[in-house]
Design a protein around this motif. Structure first.
Motif, PDB file in Angstrom:
ATOM      1  N   THR A  24       0.844  -1.198   0.000  1.00 20.58           N
ATOM      2  CA  THR A  24       0.000   0.000   0.000  1.00 20.58           C
ATOM      3  C   THR A  24       0.876   1.242   0.000  1.00 20.58           C
ATOM      4  O   THR A  24       1.895   1.295   0.694  1.00 20.58           O
ATOM      5  CB  THR A  24      -0.914   0.029   1.236  1.00 20.58           C
ATOM      6  N   PRO A  25       0.506   2.249  -0.758  1.00 19.70           N
ATOM      7  CA  PRO A  25       1.290   3.481  -0.772  1.00 19.70           C
ATOM      8  C   PRO A  25       1.110   4.233   0.542  1.00 19.70           C
ATOM      9  O   PRO A  25       0.100   4.042   1.240  1.00 19.70           O
ATOM     10  CB  PRO A  25       0.716   4.264  -1.939  1.00 19.70           C
ATOM     11  N   ARG A  28      -1.449  10.175   1.889  1.00 19.12           N
ATOM     12  CA  ARG A  28      -1.118  11.520   1.412  1.00 19.12           C
ATOM     13  C   ARG A  28      -1.129  12.490   2.574  1.00 19.12           C
ATOM     14  O   ARG A  28      -1.996  12.421   3.455  1.00 19.12           O
ATOM     15  CB  ARG A  28      -2.126  11.965   0.362  1.00 19.12           C
TER      16      ARG A  28
END
Length: 79
Positions: A24-25, A28
């Motif tokens: 998973t990134p 943000r």
């Protein structure tokens, strides 16, 4: 010399479009108030510059004659 090119099966290419990573990134980061304000100010300056150039540029695009009238050449009065 030449390189030997290996054939890539079509199933592998089609499967590559559906590939999903299990990594998973990172989430943000939220924009800070100062950054949001600076972006809004830059947008406002750019918009004002475009509007100002349009406002000052339009008079120079006009031909100097009223658009409703066509100038007639003057006929010699000596006849």
């Amino acid at each position: 010399m030449f390189r030997r090119r290996e054939a890539v099966p079509f199933a592998f290419v089609a499967e590559a479009d559906r590939f999903r990573s299990n990594v998973t990134p990172p989430p943000r980061q939220r924009i800070s108030r100062s950054e949001l304000l600076s972006r809004a100010l830059i947008g406002l300056v750019v918009t004002a510059g475009l509007a100002g150039s349009l406002l000052f540029g339009l008079p120079s695009l006009e031909s100097g004659q009223p658009s409703g009238q066509v100038q007639q050449p003057e006929v010699a009065q000596g006849r």
